[in-house]
Write a protein that holds these residues in place. Structure first.
Motif, PDB file in Angstrom:
ATOM      1  N   ALA A 173      -1.166   0.430   7.394  1.00 23.99           N
ATOM      2  CA  ALA A 173      -1.963   0.047   6.223  1.00 23.99           C
ATOM      3  C   ALA A 173      -3.100  -0.884   6.640  1.00 23.99           C
ATOM      4  O   ALA A 173      -4.235  -0.769   6.151  1.00 23.99           O
ATOM      5  CB  ALA A 173      -1.072  -0.628   5.179  1.00 23.99           C
ATOM      6  N   ARG A 174      -2.811  -1.780   7.569  1.00 24.86           N
ATOM      7  CA  ARG A 174      -3.854  -2.694   8.068  1.00 24.86           C
ATOM      8  C   ARG A 174      -4.987  -1.906   8.723  1.00 24.86           C
ATOM      9  O   ARG A 174      -6.165  -2.186   8.493  1.00 24.86           O
ATOM     10  CB  ARG A 174      -3.222  -3.683   9.062  1.00 24.86           C
ATOM     11  CG  ARG A 174      -4.184  -4.658   9.692  1.00 24.86           C
ATOM     12  CD  ARG A 174      -4.592  -5.775   8.744  1.00 24.86           C
ATOM     13  NE  ARG A 174      -3.500  -6.696   8.509  1.00 24.86           N
ATOM     14  CZ  ARG A 174      -3.236  -7.767   9.268  1.00 24.86           C
ATOM     15  NH1 ARG A 174      -4.013  -8.036  10.285  1.00 24.86           N
ATOM     16  NH2 ARG A 174      -2.245  -8.555   8.986  1.00 24.86           N
ATOM     17  N   MET A 222      -5.867   1.084   8.071  1.00 28.81           N
ATOM     18  CA  MET A 222      -6.578   1.850   7.045  1.00 28.81           C
ATOM     19  C   MET A 222      -7.492   0.969   6.196  1.00 28.81           C
ATOM     20  O   MET A 222      -8.370   1.455   5.508  1.00 28.81           O
ATOM     21  CB  MET A 222      -5.563   2.611   6.181  1.00 28.81           C
ATOM     22  CG  MET A 222      -4.893   3.734   6.985  1.00 28.81           C
ATOM     23  SD  MET A 222      -3.326   4.308   6.305  1.00 28.81           S
ATOM     24  CE  MET A 222      -3.880   5.201   4.866  1.00 28.81           C
ATOM     25  N   GLN A 223      -7.246  -0.353   6.266  1.00 26.44           N
ATOM     26  CA  GLN A 223      -8.115  -1.285   5.531  1.00 26.44           C
ATOM     27  C   GLN A 223      -9.166  -1.916   6.438  1.00 26.44           C
ATOM     28  O   GLN A 223      -9.966  -2.732   5.992  1.00 26.44           O
ATOM     29  CB  GLN A 223      -7.259  -2.388   4.900  1.00 26.44           C
ATOM     30  CG  GLN A 223      -6.427  -1.885   3.728  1.00 26.44           C
ATOM     31  CD  GLN A 223      -5.181  -2.726   3.497  1.00 26.44           C
ATOM     32  OE1 GLN A 223      -4.913  -3.693   4.216  1.00 26.44           O
ATOM     33  NE2 GLN A 223      -4.404  -2.332   2.497  1.00 26.44           N
ATOM     34  N   SER A 224      -9.151  -1.571   7.733  1.00 31.42           N
ATOM     35  CA  SER A 224     -10.025  -2.239   8.701  1.00 31.42           C
ATOM     36  C   SER A 224     -11.389  -1.575   8.807  1.00 31.42           C
ATOM     37  O   SER A 224     -11.540  -0.380   8.543  1.00 31.42           O
ATOM     38  CB  SER A 224      -9.364  -2.231  10.087  1.00 31.42           C
ATOM     39  OG  SER A 224      -8.220  -3.036  10.085  1.00 31.42           O
ATOM     40  N   LYS A 225     -12.357  -2.396   9.213  1.00 28.35           N
ATOM     41  CA  LYS A 225     -13.730  -1.913   9.426  1.00 28.35           C
ATOM     42  C   LYS A 225     -14.144  -2.261  10.851  1.00 28.35           C
ATOM     43  O   LYS A 225     -14.164  -3.446  11.213  1.00 28.35           O
ATOM     44  CB  LYS A 225     -14.694  -2.599   8.455  1.00 28.35           C
ATOM     45  CG  LYS A 225     -14.423  -2.313   6.997  1.00 28.35           C
ATOM     46  CD  LYS A 225     -15.422  -3.083   6.161  1.00 28.35           C
ATOM     47  CE  LYS A 225     -15.298  -2.714   4.691  1.00 28.35           C
ATOM     48  NZ  LYS A 225     -16.318  -3.414   3.893  1.00 28.35           N
ATOM     49  N   ASP A 246     -14.960  -6.041  10.643  1.00 28.83           N
ATOM     50  CA  ASP A 246     -13.898  -6.967  11.078  1.00 28.83           C
ATOM     51  C   ASP A 246     -13.935  -7.204  12.577  1.00 28.83           C
ATOM     52  O   ASP A 246     -13.471  -8.249  13.055  1.00 28.83           O
ATOM     53  CB  ASP A 246     -12.510  -6.378  10.748  1.00 28.83           C
ATOM     54  CG  ASP A 246     -12.343  -6.118   9.268  1.00 28.83           C
ATOM     55  OD1 ASP A 246     -12.721  -6.999   8.472  1.00 28.83           O
ATOM     56  OD2 ASP A 246     -11.843  -5.032   8.906  1.00 28.83           O
ATOM     57  N   MET A 281       0.857  -1.202   0.000  1.00 19.98           N
ATOM     58  CA  MET A 281       0.000   0.000   0.000  1.00 19.98           C
ATOM     59  C   MET A 281       0.888   1.245   0.000  1.00 19.98           C
ATOM     60  O   MET A 281       1.793   1.376   0.822  1.00 19.98           O
ATOM     61  CB  MET A 281      -0.875  -0.009   1.253  1.00 19.98           C
ATOM     62  CG  MET A 281      -1.803   1.191   1.346  1.00 19.98           C
ATOM     63  SD  MET A 281      -2.971   0.948   2.713  1.00 19.98           S
ATOM     64  CE  MET A 281      -4.011   2.386   2.472  1.00 19.98           C
ATOM     65  N   GLN A 337      -0.546  11.314   4.305  1.00 17.47           N
ATOM     66  CA  GLN A 337      -0.755  10.160   5.197  1.00 17.47           C
ATOM     67  C   GLN A 337       0.523   9.849   5.970  1.00 17.47           C
ATOM     68  O   GLN A 337       0.467   9.518   7.157  1.00 17.47           O
ATOM     69  CB  GLN A 337      -1.204   8.938   4.387  1.00 17.47           C
ATOM     70  CG  GLN A 337      -2.645   9.064   3.905  1.00 17.47           C
ATOM     71  CD  GLN A 337      -3.016   7.996   2.887  1.00 17.47           C
ATOM     72  OE1 GLN A 337      -2.160   7.471   2.171  1.00 17.47           O
ATOM     73  NE2 GLN A 337      -4.300   7.690   2.814  1.00 17.47           N
ATOM     74  N   GLY A 368     -10.045   2.564   8.481  1.00 17.12           N
ATOM     75  CA  GLY A 368     -10.653   2.871   7.186  1.00 17.12           C
ATOM     76  C   GLY A 368     -12.135   3.146   7.258  1.00 17.12           C
ATOM     77  O   GLY A 368     -12.630   4.153   6.756  1.00 17.12           O
ATOM     78  N   THR A 369     -12.872   2.225   7.894  1.00 13.88           N
ATOM     79  CA  THR A 369     -14.326   2.372   8.012  1.00 13.88           C
ATOM     80  C   THR A 369     -14.723   2.214   9.472  1.00 13.88           C
ATOM     81  O   THR A 369     -14.366   1.213  10.104  1.00 13.88           O
ATOM     82  CB  THR A 369     -15.052   1.311   7.161  1.00 13.88           C
ATOM     83  OG1 THR A 369     -14.704   1.507   5.789  1.00 13.88           O
ATOM     84  CG2 THR A 369     -16.569   1.424   7.313  1.00 13.88           C
ATOM     85  N   GLU A 380       3.230  -1.267   7.615  1.00 13.69           N
ATOM     86  CA  GLU A 380       2.351  -2.418   7.390  1.00 13.69           C
ATOM     87  C   GLU A 380       1.144  -2.377   8.339  1.00 13.69           C
ATOM     88  O   GLU A 380       0.004  -2.579   7.927  1.00 13.69           O
ATOM     89  CB  GLU A 380       3.156  -3.690   7.635  1.00 13.69           C
ATOM     90  CG  GLU A 380       2.637  -4.897   6.910  1.00 13.69           C
ATOM     91  CD  GLU A 380       3.548  -6.098   7.178  1.00 13.69           C
ATOM     92  OE1 GLU A 380       3.005  -7.142   7.547  1.00 13.69           O
ATOM     93  OE2 GLU A 380       4.783  -5.941   7.037  1.00 13.69           O
TER      94      GLU A 380
END
Ligand SMILES: [Zn+2]
Length: 268
Positions: A26-27, A29-32, A122, A1, A7, A55-56, A23
């Motif tokens: 990035a995790r 930023m991809q998590s919900k 998640d 990523m 950022q 992220g969400t 890393e």
């Protein structure tokens, strides 16, 4: 990523941490993450998760901001009195970190909607203020196989839990769910609510910040998970206690012969 220049600056203090790094960031930023309740606990949880760049963030709450909330529910401002808590949270989060996708759920979590709702995230962070919701969220997270980081507060005291009853600990022993500790809700009126007994505003910050820390640890997979222990904080004595707790083989939900096999026992 690939991070943008912005950022890299925004998350520089995270990226510097060996256990997080690019890393881990990035995790995040991809998590919900779904936060149950935008109240005393939900406020610091939402604020720190948003600042961390999750992220969400889903926020479920059907309440409107009341003047009596502002002593502890720090995601809301005086201007927001009378508006829906999820909308108020959205405005604050937009100002703190516009990169976060804040999803609002302006209704209650029920036996009808809980599984579908939780399945699209998640992890769940529970900051609700009543036993009916606490048990429903525990059961739904178990069926949806989602980790649950939960906190509870009253007066000057708090408790913190991470539940991963679908997993085992390092020794291969099963990890407990909330019902392993408390098989069913106490009768109404036995345990007072914060509305009845009061709660120190700053206590919500202590427990909510601990909760946000555990959420981030679970998402990145660093440190020792709190699953299998509970943390008890006594504010007046300034004491923390971490107590080991085991899965109950007779748990009505996650035990070997469960009596709860779906959410139908919960009021809809
Ligand atoms: Zn259990």
């Amino acid at each position: 990523m690939d991070f943008t220049e912005n950022q890299i600056q925004r998350y520089a203090r995270h990226i510097l941490l060996n256990d997080v790094g690019g890393e881990g960031q990035a995790r995040l930023m991809q998590s919900k993450v779904l936060v149950i309740g935008a109240g005393g606990l939900g406020s610091p949880v939402i604020l720190y998760l948003a600042a961390a760049g999750i992220g969400t963030i889903g926020v479920i709450d059907d309440d409107v901001v009341d003047l009596s909330n502002l002593q502890r529910q720090i995601v809301h401002t005086t201007d927001a009195v009378g508006t829906a808590k999820v909308e108020s949270a959205r405005q604050t989060i937009k100002a703190i970190n516009p990169e976060v996708n804040l999803v609002t759920h302006p209704h209650r979590i029920t036996a009808d909607n809980a599984l579908e709702l939780i399945s699209s995230y998640d992890l769940v962070a529970d900051g609700c203020d009543n036993f009916a919701t606490r048990f429903l969220v525990n059961d739904a997270c178990y069926f949806a196989k989602k980790p649950l980081v939960s906190a509870a507060i009253l007066r000057f005291d708090g408790q913190l839990y991470t539940f991963r009853p679908n997993d085992t600990d390092a020794k291969g022993d099963p990890l407990p769910c909330y019902r392993c500790l408390f098989p069913k809700a106490p009768p109404p009126g036995q345990v007072p609510t914060c509305a009845e007994a009061g709660v120190l505003g700053a206590l919500c910050g202590t427990m909510g910040s601990l909760q946000a820390t555990e959420v981030i640890k679970e998402l990145i997979g660093i440190g020792d998970s709190l699953a299998g222990s509970i943390l008890i904080y006594e504010g007046l004595a300034t004491e923390f206690q971490k107590i080991r707790v085991k899965a109950d083989p007779n748990c009505p939900l996650c035990g070997s012969t469960p009596t709860i096999t779906d959410l139908s026992s919960h009021d809809t």
